[in-house]
Design an enzyme around this catalytic site. Structure first.
Site, PDB file in Angstrom:
ATOM      1  CG  ASP A  95     -29.929  57.105   3.684  1.00 53.16           C
ATOM      2  OD1 ASP A  95     -29.727  58.306   3.384  1.00 53.16           O
ATOM      3  OD2 ASP A  95     -30.317  56.259   2.863  1.00 53.16           O
ATOM      4  CG  ASP A  96     -31.676  61.045   4.015  1.00 54.50           C
ATOM      5  OD1 ASP A  96     -30.569  60.997   3.456  1.00 54.50           O
ATOM      6  OD2 ASP A  96     -32.759  60.992   3.399  1.00 54.50           O
ATOM      7  CB  CYS A 154     -27.914  58.632  -1.035  1.00 48.45           C
ATOM      8  SG  CYS A 154     -29.293  58.918   0.055  1.00 48.45           S
ATOM      9  NE  ARG A 197     -25.459  56.476   0.891  1.00 43.14           N
ATOM     10  CZ  ARG A 197     -25.944  55.823   1.937  1.00 43.14           C
ATOM     11  NH1 ARG A 197     -25.623  54.572   2.156  1.00 43.14           N
ATOM     12  NH2 ARG A 197     -26.777  56.426   2.778  1.00 43.14           N
ATOM     13  CE  LYS A 208     -29.156  54.841   0.262  1.00 44.19           C
ATOM     14  NZ  LYS A 208     -30.085  55.954   0.430  1.00 44.19           N
ATOM     15  CG  HIS A 228     -27.885  54.804  -3.484  1.00 45.47           C
ATOM     16  ND1 HIS A 228     -28.675  55.806  -2.961  1.00 45.47           N
ATOM     17  CD2 HIS A 228     -28.288  54.619  -4.774  1.00 45.47           C
ATOM     18  CE1 HIS A 228     -29.524  56.217  -3.894  1.00 45.47           C
ATOM     19  NE2 HIS A 228     -29.304  55.517  -4.984  1.00 45.47           N
ATOM     20  CB  SER A 259     -33.021  55.187  -1.595  1.00 50.31           C
ATOM     21  OG  SER A 259     -31.868  55.971  -1.557  1.00 50.31           O
ATOM     22  CG  HIS A 290     -33.744  57.499   2.659  1.00 43.70           C
ATOM     23  ND1 HIS A 290     -34.870  57.157   1.926  1.00 43.70           N
ATOM     24  CD2 HIS A 290     -32.969  58.241   1.826  1.00 43.70           C
ATOM     25  CE1 HIS A 290     -34.768  57.680   0.706  1.00 43.70           C
ATOM     26  NE2 HIS A 290     -33.622  58.343   0.621  1.00 43.70           N
ATOM     27  CG  ASP A 323     -26.546  59.708   3.527  1.00 42.37           C
ATOM     28  OD1 ASP A 323     -27.199  60.238   4.448  1.00 42.37           O
ATOM     29  OD2 ASP A 323     -27.082  59.273   2.493  1.00 42.37           O
ATOM     30  CG  ASN A 324     -27.831  63.113   2.746  1.00 41.80           C
ATOM     31  OD1 ASN A 324     -27.629  62.161   2.006  1.00 41.80           O
ATOM     32  ND2 ASN A 324     -28.996  63.294   3.338  1.00 41.80           N
ATOM     33  CE  LYS A 350     -31.951  62.888   0.622  1.00 46.81           C
ATOM     34  NZ  LYS A 350     -32.666  61.626   0.694  1.00 46.81           N
TER      35      LYS A 350
HETATM   36 MG    MG Z   1     -28.961  60.098   2.353  1.00 46.85          MG
END
Ligand code: MG
Length: 469
Positions: free
Chosen positions: A36-37, A76, A80, A135, A137, A160, A221, A273-274, A291
């Site tokens: 995540d991130d 996010c 996803r 996670k 989301h 998150s 994240h 994810d990003n 992001k």
């Molecule tokens: Mg993310």
């Protein structure tokens, strides 16, 4: 496949009459590790000198590293939604919350539409055991949890790790097993360790049949946490601590595959994810942006794929690929039928296997942010659209930045997206405008509904996820 060939050979050499059977290829196990991130420049194998990631670097040495792999969104939830469905977020109505918030917030009434076929459901149709650990989301209501979307097992946080706003009425961050909250607030420092244990025990329990593990990590994240074994140990603050614990986790999972002799028939994918938010120790170098933006740093992410004997060790792929390709590719590898609805991703198994005539099938990549189409990539050209302030809640800060004025750049020699070459390339501009029209007509833009959009599911009411007494 090796195993199939071996069986055929043994049957041919056998002194007994060959039975009239068709030997099916063994579909691969799949482990999809999804940070995540995590930014483009956050791994050693992508140039980081701050974070120590030896296990992930080894994964890249043993497999293929992508240079031009994209998320479908710089945040996010939409990202996803694409991973699960193989579609642009706008196609499946998951580009923003129904409130206009750009990701789902706790108690959101919105979630992935049950009519969509997720990658887990597609693999289940071929007998896979499936687990989501981490996670989610894509909706925190009982109807929207992973167990309703093809996952046999779920353990993790539903959204998150920063979503605990008392002012908004958020409950303490829930840790969920299947459909029930088992801990609140979740002890975040031990999450990565516990996720790892869950994944290993799932693999041990399901080693006899094909399995699909989706491990969407909670970190890096914000807020950042790591267990006592990693806290304060990196040279990059809490960010590095959490990345190094994810590296440890990856090493543990790979060791488990080795121990169970599953490595040869398991595809392992590692991605994010990003992009990183670019602060707090994260890096998207050598890209610009972070992001939340449709600059490359917001949406181009690390992507590593390893499958010994199938994917060449130490290989690199510079073709454009995206997380929308995950579903069609996994379907192809597992022999599963593709969902009947329109998808945006492509089967990239040819790229993974290094087939000489395989090329990216993207005519264009559309960079949507919230509900707006903000950029288009065609070949190495990227066109940043001239944007208008069309949403009453958007501040000018959200509309500023290098990519907000409408310009054409060539990523081949301008990764930072600095130089506008529109005037010298009117033919490219014209092509971009045609692609823009096609995207707006089918996927929509801002308040314009596209002809090929499908709705998410929005419930009439919702409840917070809390511990049941
Ligand atoms: Mg993310």
């Amino acid at each position: 496949m090796k195993i199939t060939l071996l069986i055929v050979l043994l049957l041919a050499l056998s002194p007994f009459p060959t039975p009239c059977v068709v030997v099916a290829e063994t579909p691969p196990n799949i482990v999809l590790i999804f940070c995540d991130d995590l930014g483009y420049g956050d791994l050693g194998c992508y140039g980081s000198t701050k974070n120590r990631t030896p296990h992930i670097d080894q994964l890249a040495s043993d497999g293929m590293k992508f240079t031009d792999f994209y998320s479908s969104s710089p945040v996010c939830t939409p990202s996803r939604a694409s991973l699960m469905t193989g579609c642009y977020p706008r196609r499946v109505g998951m580009h923003e919350d129904f409130t206009g918030h750009w990701v789902l917030i706790p108690r959101s009434r919105r979630g992935l539409n049950p009519e969509e076929v997720t990658v887990a459901e597609a693999l289940k149709s071929k007998g896979y055991s499936t687990a989501c650990v981490g996670k989610w989301h894509l909706g925190d209501q009982p109807e929207h949890l992973p167990t309703q979307h093809g996952f046999d097992h779920y353990y993790g946080i539903p959204y998150s790790n920063d979503m605990q706003s008392a002012r908004r009425g958020d409950p303490p961050l829930p840790l969920v097993k299947q459909n029930s909250v088992i801990e609140a607030p979740a002890d975040q420092a031990t999450l990565t360790k516990r996720y790892t244990r869950q994944v290993i025990s799932f693999i041990e329990d399901n080693k006899a049949k094909p399995f699909f593990v989706y491990l969407p990590h909670t970190f890096p994240h914000l807020p950042l946490f790591a267990s006592t074994d990693f806290r304060g140990k990196s040279a990059n603050g809490r960010y590095g601590d959490s990345v190094e614990e994810i590296d440890w986790s990856t090493g543990q999972i790979l060791a488990c595959l080795d121990r169970l002799r599953l490595t040869e028939n398991t595809l392992v994918i590692f991605t994010s994810d990003n992009g990183s938010n670019g602060r707090n120790g994260g890096s998207n170098q050598p890209l610009s942006g972070a992001k939340g933006s449709t600059m490359e740093g917001g949406m181009r992410v690390p992507m590593i794929a390893r499958w010994p004997g199938r994917i060449a060790a130490g290989s690199k792929c510079s073709d454009l690929a995206t997380m929308m390709d995950i579903l069609p590719t996994f379907c192809s590898l597992a022999g599963a039928s593709l969902p009947s609805m329109k998808l945006d991703g492509f089967d990239i198994s040819g790229l993974l296997f290094g087939n000489k005539d395989s090329r990216s099938q993207y005519k264009a990549l559309y960079y949507y942010r919230r509900r707006q189409l903000q950029a288009i990539r065609n070949g190495n050209w990227k066109y940043h659209l001239p944007l208008e302030m069309t949403h009453p809640n958007w501040t000018s800060a959200e509309q500023t930045g290098a990519g907000r004025v409408g310009k054409l750049v060539n990523l081949k020699n301008d990764l930072k997206e600095r130089t506008d070459v529109a005037d010298a390339n009117p033919d490219v501009l014209q092509r971009m405008e045609e692609l823009q029209k096609a995207a707006v007509a089918t996927l929509g833009n801002d308040h314009i509904q596209g002809s090929e959009q499908r709705a998410a599911r929005t419930l009439d009411s919702s409840k917070p996820m809390t511990l049941t007494k």
